[in-house]
Design a protein around this motif. Structure first.
Motif, short mmCIF file in Angstrom:
data_model
loop_
_atom_site.label_atom_id
_atom_site.label_comp_id
_atom_site.label_asym_id
_atom_site.label_seq_id
_atom_site.Cartn_x
_atom_site.Cartn_y
_atom_site.Cartn_z
N SER A 114 0.79 -1.03 -0.12
CA SER A 114 0.04 -0.03 -0.05
C SER A 114 0.84 1.28 -0.01
O SER A 114 1.78 1.36 0.84
N GLU A 132 0.92 5.68 -0.91
CA GLU A 132 0.31 7.03 -1.13
C GLU A 132 0.82 8.05 -1.73
O GLU A 132 1.89 8.30 -1.98
N GLY A 142 -1.76 12.30 -0.89
CA GLY A 142 -2.87 12.23 -0.21
C GLY A 142 -3.85 10.95 -0.62
O GLY A 142 -5.00 10.68 0.14
N ARG A 143 -3.76 10.36 -1.77
CA ARG A 143 -4.60 9.25 -2.01
C ARG A 143 -3.95 8.15 -2.02
O ARG A 143 -2.66 7.68 -2.27
N ASN A 144 -4.64 6.86 -1.37
CA ASN A 144 -3.89 5.45 -1.19
C ASN A 144 -4.11 4.74 -2.63
O ASN A 144 -5.21 4.49 -3.03
N TYR A 145 -3.11 3.87 -2.71
CA TYR A 145 -3.01 3.01 -3.88
C TYR A 145 -2.40 1.53 -3.43
O TYR A 145 -1.72 1.64 -2.53
N ARG A 164 -6.30 1.96 -7.22
CA ARG A 164 -6.85 2.96 -6.26
C ARG A 164 -7.29 2.04 -5.29
O ARG A 164 -8.24 1.32 -5.42
N GLN A 194 -11.78 2.43 2.38
CA GLN A 194 -10.47 2.28 1.80
C GLN A 194 -10.03 0.68 1.85
O GLN A 194 -10.34 0.16 2.75
#
Length: 152
Positions: free
Chosen positions: A71, A73, A76-79, A93, A102
């Motif tokens: 995981s 970031e 500010g977005r998690n992938y 995503r 999430q």
């Protein structure tokens, strides 16, 4: 007002309607079964390095051994990353397609959504369990030397 139909005899319209309903039931059932067996949604198109997407170095290759998940970031977005082979890496995503929770790497083979127990295949992002039907959004990714790069 009294019924003029002799006792024991029903009007033809009532019998015809019942026959039509009984005859249509198998057809309606078959249509519902076919709809339930339809193919799952195709994963979204993946942008390539030549598009407007910007490259982001997100990890070292040594942090993502072959067959593992990670995981990361970006802005500010998690992938979620998965490395199926020595030369390939896949990026998704980490946003559940059911209700936007999430999605996490987790201990299981699949990516997991803790909100409603949806699971997603790391190989293609497809929903494989739970209420989610659609695949995770996929992004272009590559191994560039010692770096894992995701294009967002």
């Amino acid at each position: 007002m009294t019924d003029s139909t002799p006792a024991g005899i029903r009007p033809a319209l009532s019998t015809t309607s019942r026959r039509r309903v009984l005859a249509a039931a198998p057809v309606a059932g078959a249509a519902a079964a076919l709809a339930a067996c339809s193919a799952p949604a195709e994963p979204q198109a993946v942008p390539t390095a030549g598009t407007e997407a910007e490259p982001h170095v997100v990890a070292a290759v040594s942090d993502l051994p072959r067959g593992s998940k990670l995981s990361v970031e970006i802005d500010g977005r998690n992938y979620l990353l998965f490395r199926p082979s020595e030369t390939d890496v896949l990026a998704y995503r980490a946003l559940c397609t059911h209700q936007g929770c999430q999605v996490m790497v987790g201990e299981a083979e699949a990516f997991q959504c803790p909100c409603h127990n949806s699971e997603f295949s790391p190989e293609d992002g497809a929903a494989i369990a739970g209420p989610a039907d659609d695949p995770l959004e996929r992004f272009a990714a590559e191994i560039d030397g010692d770096d894992v790069v995701v294009f967002v």
